[in-house]
Write a protein that holds these residues in place. Structure first.
Motif, PDB file in Angstrom:
ATOM      1  N   LEU A   5      45.424  29.042  33.621  1.00 28.66           N
ATOM      2  CA  LEU A   5      46.134  29.872  33.941  1.00 28.66           C
ATOM      3  C   LEU A   5      45.052  31.223  34.800  1.00 28.66           C
ATOM      4  N   MET A   6      44.069  31.512  34.471  1.00 27.21           N
ATOM      5  CA  MET A   6      43.520  32.644  35.089  1.00 27.21           C
ATOM      6  C   MET A   6      43.544  32.511  36.424  1.00 27.21           C
ATOM      7  N   GLN A   7      43.079  30.848  37.304  1.00 30.80           N
ATOM      8  CA  GLN A   7      42.882  30.637  38.825  1.00 30.80           C
ATOM      9  C   GLN A   7      43.867  31.406  39.196  1.00 30.80           C
ATOM     10  N   VAL A   8      44.728  30.987  38.871  1.00 30.41           N
ATOM     11  CA  VAL A   8      46.302  31.463  39.600  1.00 30.41           C
ATOM     12  C   VAL A   8      46.398  32.619  38.812  1.00 30.41           C
ATOM     13  N   MET A   9      45.958  32.639  37.964  1.00 29.52           N
ATOM     14  CA  MET A   9      45.552  34.984  37.992  1.00 29.52           C
ATOM     15  C   MET A   9      45.478  35.010  39.292  1.00 29.52           C
ATOM     16  N   LYS A  10      44.025  34.991  39.389  1.00 33.49           N
ATOM     17  CA  LYS A  10      42.976  35.535  40.299  1.00 33.49           C
ATOM     18  C   LYS A  10      43.081  34.888  41.367  1.00 33.49           C
ATOM     19  N   GLU A  11      44.412  33.752  42.109  1.00 35.01           N
ATOM     20  CA  GLU A  11      44.621  34.266  43.394  1.00 35.01           C
ATOM     21  C   GLU A  11      45.634  35.147  43.616  1.00 35.01           C
ATOM     22  N   ARG A  12      46.630  35.412  42.689  1.00 30.45           N
ATOM     23  CA  ARG A  12      47.569  35.792  42.798  1.00 30.45           C
ATOM     24  C   ARG A  12      47.479  37.319  43.201  1.00 30.45           C
ATOM     25  N   GLU A  13      46.379  37.741  42.334  1.00 35.32           N
ATOM     26  CA  GLU A  13      45.848  39.477  43.391  1.00 35.32           C
ATOM     27  C   GLU A  13      44.750  39.592  43.517  1.00 35.32           C
ATOM     28  N   SER A  14      44.288  38.216  45.144  1.00 34.61           N
ATOM     29  CA  SER A  14      42.779  38.520  45.242  1.00 34.61           C
ATOM     30  C   SER A  14      43.154  39.400  45.763  1.00 34.61           C
ATOM     31  N   GLY A  15      44.769  39.341  47.213  1.00 36.07           N
ATOM     32  CA  GLY A  15      44.702  39.622  48.233  1.00 36.07           C
ATOM     33  C   GLY A  15      45.017  41.552  48.211  1.00 36.07           C
ATOM     34  N   VAL A  16      44.699  41.924  46.984  1.00 40.80           N
ATOM     35  CA  VAL A  16      45.533  43.609  46.226  1.00 40.80           C
ATOM     36  C   VAL A  16      44.563  44.444  46.075  1.00 40.80           C
TER      37      VAL A  16
END
Length: 152
Positions: free
Chosen positions: A135-146
């Protein structure tokens, strides 16, 4: 916020960020307390306009009675799971436990340890650790472009 709430915030010194409206545990269990509710929520997220076959793009399909997460295309008979292509792909853990893990990780201000997650979900430590890190990895990937635009 209404003007009364804004006035209360100013007078009471409450932070607007700190007192954001969240989802109560009761409301969460009402919305996602059963496997069917979780599966339906995933289907709605995956196919917001209804089922669409990834193989032939046909829009008619049906659920297999023996495997409730599986949809079969009425045209090409391709079978697709609502969890395929996600971090939930081939999981043996019930969707209710995944949803509860997401709830606990997003609702706690300072995060949650794998040990606390283990106790709340009723799973082994290794399972809780894996779920948390996925879950942390998915959250990191989702916010990586922001990128932050203001001073923090």
């Amino acid at each position: 916020l209404t003007s009364i709430n804004q006035l209360q915030v100013i007078l009471m010194g409450r932070s607007l960020i700190q007192f954001q409206k969240g989802l109560s545990e009761h409301a969460f269990y009402d919305a996602y307390g059963t496997e069917h509710q979780c599966s339906s929520a995933l289907e709605e997220m995956r196919w917001p306009n209804g089922f669409e076959c990834p193989n032939c793009a046909h829009t008619k399909g049906h659920r297999l009675p023996c495997r409730p997460r599986l949809q079969q295309c009425a045209k090409c008979h391709h079978q697709v799971s609502v969890t395929s292509g996600t971090i939930l792909h081939r999981t043996k853990l019930p969707l209710t436990k995944w949803f509860r893990a997401i709830y606990h990780m997003t609702q706690s201000k300072n995060g949650i340890s794998a040990l606390a997650l283990m106790r709340r979900l009723g799973v082994t430590y290794n399972t809780a650790w894996r779920v948390k890190h996925k879950l942390m990895q998915v959250m990191k990937e989702r916010e990586s472009g922001v990128k932050l635009g203001v001073r923090v």
